[in-house]
Motif scaffolding. Structure first.
Motif: not given
Length: 161
Positions: A48-52, A138-141
């Protein structure tokens, strides 16, 4: 929750040894199953993280392309304004300009083009700010996800080792 009179509260089973040497009241299969479930959950979260991340990268690429297009448009309009100021004709027939030697552009047309250049510059600045904001999110996530993943990996290694 109240215990019944004369009964003791329930607690975890005592780990003793059964006749075959295995710990009594403890089944390794449950631990392995729980570990597998947690591992699958981590893989799902990673996917899911890679998709985001891919979505954010695609959005960022699209915004970069919009910025480049806007920059080109601003440069073209600035050239047109400069040509109109110096009373030169645009060299491009596709510019949709009606300026000719016999009919030079009037001042209102130049003002309109200058206003359009200013609007495009402000739009370009806003897109740049949006891009910076998206990059910070994006960096924070990414940092948050990395922290969660590393914590889960350490916990997994401690339980395993």
């Amino acid at each position: 929750m109240r215990a019944r009179p004369g009964s003791q509260p329930r607690s975890a089973p005592e780990i003793g040894h059964s006749e075959n040497g295995q710990p009594a009241g403890f089944d390794v299969r449950y631990l392995l199953k729980a570990t597998e479930v947690e591992k699958e959950r981590l893989f799902e979260l990673t996917e899911m993280l890679n998709n985001r991340i891919n979505t954010l990268e695609n959005d960022m690429t699209e915004k970069d392309m919009n910025i480049l297009r806007s920059n080109r448009h601003v440069v073209e309009l600035e050239k047109i304004v400069e040509n109109l100021r110096s009373k030169k004709l645009p060299r491009c027939d596709g510019c949709n300009q009606k300026a000719t030697i016999n009919y030079p552009p009037d001042e209102s047309r130049i003002d309109i083009l200058e206003d359009e250049v200013e609007v495009l510059k402000s739009h370009l600045d806003a897109v740049g700010e949006d891009r910076k904001s998206d990059l910070q999110k994006y960096k924070g996530l990414l940092e948050q996800s990395r922290g969660v993943f590393l914590a889960a990996l350490k916990q997994y290694q401690m339980e395993r080792g």
